[in-house]
Design an enzyme around this catalytic site. Sequence first.
Site, PDB file in Angstrom:
ATOM      1  CD  GLU A  61       1.054  43.618  49.091  1.00 42.42           C
ATOM      2  OE1 GLU A  61       1.034  44.854  49.153  1.00 42.42           O
ATOM      3  OE2 GLU A  61       1.987  42.948  48.611  1.00 42.42           O
ATOM      4  N   PRO A  62      -3.963  40.640  49.299  1.00 41.18           N
ATOM      5  CG  PRO A  62      -5.844  39.833  50.384  1.00 41.18           C
ATOM      6  CD  PRO A  62      -5.101  41.080  50.093  1.00 41.18           C
ATOM      7  N   GLY A  63      -4.330  38.303  46.565  1.00 35.97           N
ATOM      8  CA  GLY A  63      -4.796  38.148  45.192  1.00 35.97           C
ATOM      9  C   GLY A  63      -5.625  36.880  45.084  1.00 35.97           C
ATOM     10  NE  ARG A  95      -1.941  28.453  40.375  1.00 35.66           N
ATOM     11  CZ  ARG A  95      -2.242  27.426  41.140  1.00 35.66           C
ATOM     12  NH1 ARG A  95      -3.100  26.510  40.724  1.00 35.66           N
ATOM     13  NH2 ARG A  95      -1.714  27.290  42.330  1.00 35.66           N
ATOM     14  CE1 TYR A 130       3.728  28.916  40.375  1.00 34.50           C
ATOM     15  CE2 TYR A 130       1.876  27.511  40.976  1.00 34.50           C
ATOM     16  CZ  TYR A 130       2.377  28.745  40.598  1.00 34.50           C
ATOM     17  OH  TYR A 130       1.530  29.813  40.444  1.00 34.50           O
ATOM     18  CB  CYS A 137       5.393  20.613  20.900  1.00 35.08           C
ATOM     19  SG  CYS A 137       4.262  20.180  19.604  1.00 35.08           S
ATOM     20  CD  GLU A 138       8.350  22.672  25.534  1.00 37.25           C
ATOM     21  OE1 GLU A 138       9.139  21.930  26.162  1.00 37.25           O
ATOM     22  OE2 GLU A 138       8.709  23.507  24.687  1.00 37.25           O
ATOM     23  CE1 TYR A 162      -0.688  35.673  41.045  1.00 37.33           C
ATOM     24  CE2 TYR A 162      -1.936  34.271  42.528  1.00 37.33           C
ATOM     25  CZ  TYR A 162      -1.211  35.410  42.303  1.00 37.33           C
ATOM     26  OH  TYR A 162      -1.005  36.305  43.327  1.00 37.33           O
TER      27      TYR A 162
HETATM   28  C1  LIG Z   1       4.153  41.660  46.399  1.00 41.51           C
HETATM   29  C2  LIG Z   1       3.027  40.718  46.331  1.00 41.51           C
HETATM   30  N1  LIG Z   1       1.894  41.025  46.965  1.00 41.51           N
HETATM   31  C3  LIG Z   1       0.815  40.214  46.925  1.00 41.51           C
HETATM   32  C4  LIG Z   1       0.834  39.036  46.220  1.00 41.51           C
HETATM   33  C5  LIG Z   1      -0.412  38.202  46.175  1.00 41.51           C
HETATM   34  O1  LIG Z   1      -0.227  36.963  46.662  1.00 41.51           O
HETATM   35  P1  LIG Z   1      -1.470  35.965  46.841  1.00 41.51           P
HETATM   36  O2  LIG Z   1      -2.111  35.822  45.522  1.00 41.51           O
HETATM   37  O3  LIG Z   1      -0.867  34.736  47.362  1.00 41.51           O
HETATM   38  O4  LIG Z   1      -2.382  36.598  47.837  1.00 41.51           O
HETATM   39  C6  LIG Z   1       2.001  38.646  45.564  1.00 41.51           C
HETATM   40  C7  LIG Z   1       2.049  37.374  44.825  1.00 41.51           C
HETATM   41  O5  LIG Z   1       3.019  36.911  44.348  1.00 41.51           O
HETATM   42  C8  LIG Z   1       3.127  39.522  45.614  1.00 41.51           C
HETATM   43  O6  LIG Z   1       4.260  39.214  44.986  1.00 41.51           O
END
Ligand SMILES: Cc1ncc(COP(=O)(O)O)c(C=O)c1O
Length: 409
Positions: free
Chosen positions: A268-270, A306, A310, A337-338, A366
């Site tokens: 499940e990549p994002g 981002r 972090y 203003c930070e 993100y």
């Molecule tokens: C439950 C879960 N799945 C998948 C992802 C996707 O992570 P990434 O964008 O690093 O692939 C996240 C990111 O925080 C997550 O919390």
Amino acid sequence: MIISGISVQELAEKYGTPLYVYDFSRIHENAQRLKTAFRSDDVSVDFYYAMKANCHPAILDVFVEEGYGMDCVSPGELKLALQAGVKPENILYTGNYESHDDLKAAFDSGAKINLDDISTLYRLLKIGTPEMITYRINPGKGKGKYEEITTGGDKAKFGVPYEKAVTAYKNAIDAGIKRFGAHMMTGSGVLDADHFPNMLELFLNELGEISSELGINFEFIDMGGGLGIPYFGDGETLDIEKVGKNTLNIFRKKVMELKLGNPTLALEPGRYLVGDTGIMVSRVTGIKEGYRTFIGIDAGFNTLIRSALYGAQHSIIIDGKENEAPSITADICGQICENTDIFAKDRMLPLTEEGDLAVFTQAGAYGNVMSMPYNLRFRPAEVAVVDGKDKLITRREVFDDYMSRIQTL
Ligand SMILES: Cc1ncc(COP(=O)(O)O)c(C=O)c1O
């Protein structure tokens, strides 16, 4: 700078700044490259897009077209995934400190439910008994690019600690649930190809113990996301072919050795799918020679958080000066203003002037999803570039949007 055949200068003039621009052909490419890397004749692999990375409906459409399911983390995401036409069985709902309403939305939707805590099962059972349950297991280890995005191990707020996982599944068996999945997500932004098969091996060993103790099989084993992309100062891109090959090999070997049945492997990549498909275009508002040299831009952590959150470092390109040698060292700051509203410190840049465009690359994940109207600076517009044509897909937020939610006393 040109994105998919269109000049960034033109886009900035047409839509204003700050502005997010996405290259849709790149989203397709990323989706396909991942599928190719994990192609297998003997292991069935499911791909979920972690829509938290960028949940614009036009982007979700790409993943639906590419045959991806969705990883959702809130009722809002669930609703949007369903609206995008994703079938409930292709949605994995992974909550975190879920409220009753969250659990009800997940249960009613028919999505697969992935519980983050042992206690949540009992709250879910008050709503109904799902056919299948999955737990997000914290395998006791994690790795992320920053500590803040390391989501496994003893400092992470996520998941059922591995030591409690047997009890978690036993409780589900006792409640009459007969089908199970297993899930981990231990960190984000990882560029080390060996990490993924290694982490999966550790997880499969743990699942082997759970399976033999309770006599259950897992229908799917979700190894989470976490596939990294290089940002400023990072080295090579992630060798996704190596990740795919070695992960599938370890999966085959361990599933057989530990007699885990015939589970599907899920990812499940994002970030990997959308991170490098977007840029954030800002305009230089001024150069201040203070105790240090500051380059001010018309974006801030309200548009891209981002760096403030972090310390993430984006490459920042001064449009039209890509080939000029660096001649100044400056901090690049937003308008908020930070004092934490600083994108980069001591960054070497070509001679930069007021009015230049400062383009942040790798801003597709993100980015705008985390934007906010702090200081009443409103959220940016978003533009898609599809087949060499630009199209506004989110109009810029305005003062009246903010006021439309406000009631006076
Ligand atoms: C439950 C879960 N799945 C998948 C992802 C996707 O992570 P990434 O964008 O690093 O692939 C996240 C990111 O925080 C997550 O919390």
